[in-house]
Design an enzyme around this catalytic site. Structure first.
Site: not given
Length: 443
Positions: A359-360, A416, A422-423, A429, A431
């Protein structure tokens, strides 16, 4: 030499030393031969038997012990309610496997009254009824009930028909050995690698044979059609050459399915030329199929199947089927660009189905994102259906693999679902968070 189990059996039913048991066993075997071939058993053994051979009937003995358990003919009359003088084929027009048998019946000009009666499985209560399952353990079509018992497999039924009615032409057996071999190969490929996954064209949910993904099954189906295309005779008119063969009867009904169903699927989502069947199935196979439509028996089968499939259309059969009536029409996201490599990412793991990258905007020392490469309507977890069981299970297996390889120890897996949760990117995806204490409840 009698096996120990057989010796035990004879000991239980009469006792005696092994030598005597062997002699008794041999006597019973010779008695059976005597009944069939009029062999003088006493003369053959050159001694006087200790029991009267005439009183022992091994055929009756075997029949008494085993027929009720293994021979479905015992219950045929009670189950079907009819005599076995006329073979009965239980089938429905929509069955491509049954259509193979019907095509043979039509092409040979067999009488529906005196040669082979065709009935619906509903006459026995339906495919899953107790009565039907007693005769066809898999609960599938077609089923032939005849003097030789219950035959539940289309290839075996077809070969029985060819043997039983060999006097009626055509024989479906080419005169040239090369054509016969080719016919057998095509039938084998068709039955092993096409009919086992053909349900991807019409069933509501997987599995489709060995495949949990409809797209993968359709691609394999197209590959196997191309394999058969390679065996189609260049001159014809039939699939193996100048004479009709069992391969013509086997493949033609399935091609009716292919021609009707495959154009319903999205070329973009399946990555198949579904709107160009010459390319999908192969030009020789499609040309052969079109030639066969000029033959009355083939045209009759095509009409039977097409009429049944039209009813499926009327009932919106494909409306909820992924890549057909149900397509992923949501906008592309940044994840699609990452999968396409048009945006760089730090990839941790990748296979043909899943991509794992960093994750960036990490929320922990280790923060990985696990995404399916093809979204297939999974913009959110709430849209998951039976179609997605395979990819969801695969994603979890990949999480476990990556966590182990990265030595994460304790970690948290988060999905999420929706903006309120929080999506931010609407491409499903997961986390993976690790490397710091993760309290409960989460924020």
């Amino acid at each position: 030499r009698p096996a120990p189990r057989i010796l035990e059996m004879f000991t239980r039913h009469g006792g005696g030393t092994p030598a005597r048991l062997k002699r008794r066993m041999a006597m019973r075997m010779m008695a059976m031969v005597s009944l069939m071939a009029s062999v003088d058993v006493a003369a053959a053994f050159q001694f006087t038997p200790k029991f009267p051979i005439s009183s022992f009937n091994p055929i009756a003995s075997l029949r008494t012990r085993f027929t009720r358990q293994t021979n479905p003919r015992d219950s045929l009359s009670s189950v079907t309610g009819c005599k076995m003088s006329v073979p009965t084929l239980y089938d429905m027009p929509v069955s491509n496997n049954g259509a193979r048998c019907r095509l043979i019946i039509y092409e040979k000009g067999l009488s529906p009254e005196s040669d082979v009666i065709i009935k619906s499985p509903m006459d026995l209560g339906g495919l899953k009824s107790k009565e039907y399952l007693e005769l066809s353990p898999q609960g599938k079509m077609p089923l032939l009930v005849c003097e030789d018992g219950a035959i539940p497999e289309s290839d075996t039924i077809s070969r029985w028909l060819l043997d039983k009615f060999s006097a009626q032409k055509p024989s479906f057996v080419p005169s040239a050995s090369a054509a016969r071999v080719k016919s057998d190969l095509i039938c084998r490929f068709h039955d092993m690698y096409i009919t086992t996954i053909q349900s991807a064209m019409y069933r509501a949910a997987p599995p489709f044979g060995q495949f949990s993904s409809r797209r993968d099954a359709l691609q394999e189906l197209a590959r196997q059609l191309q394999t058969i295309n390679g065996y189609v005779d260049d001159e014809g008119p039939y699939i193996t050459g100048k004479e009709i063969s069992l391969a013509d009867a086997a493949v033609f009904p399935t091609m009716v399915f292919v021609m009707h169903m495959m154009p319903k699927f999205s070329p973009a989502e399946t990555q198949l030329p579904t709107e160009e069947l010459d390319k999908l199935a192969g030009p020789k196979l499609v040309s052969w199929y079109k030639r066969m439509l000029s033959q009355p028996s083939f045209a009759k089968v095509q009409q039977e199947i097409s009429d049944a499939l039209s009813k499926w259309d009327e009932n919106n059969r494909w409306a909820g089927i992924l890549h057909a009536g149900k397509r992923d029409e949501a906008e592309q996201t940044i994840f699609d660009k990452i999968v396409a490599k048009s945006i760089p990412s730090q990839v941790v793991f990748e296979d043909d189905k899943v991509l794992v990258f960093k994750d960036i905007n990490p929320q922990a020392p280790t923060h990985l994102l696990v995404i399916p490469k093809r979204r297939e309507t999974l913009s959110q977890l709430r849209f998951a259906t039976a179609e997605h069981e395979g990819i969801l299970g695969h994603m979890l297996a990949v999480v476990a693999k990556v966590a182990s390889e990265e030595g994460l120890g304790d970690y948290r897996l988060v999905v999420n679902d929706g903006r309120g949760a929080g999506q931010e990117v609407f491409h499903l995806h997961m986390h993976v968070l690790a490397g710091r204490p993760l309290t409960w409840p989460p924020g």
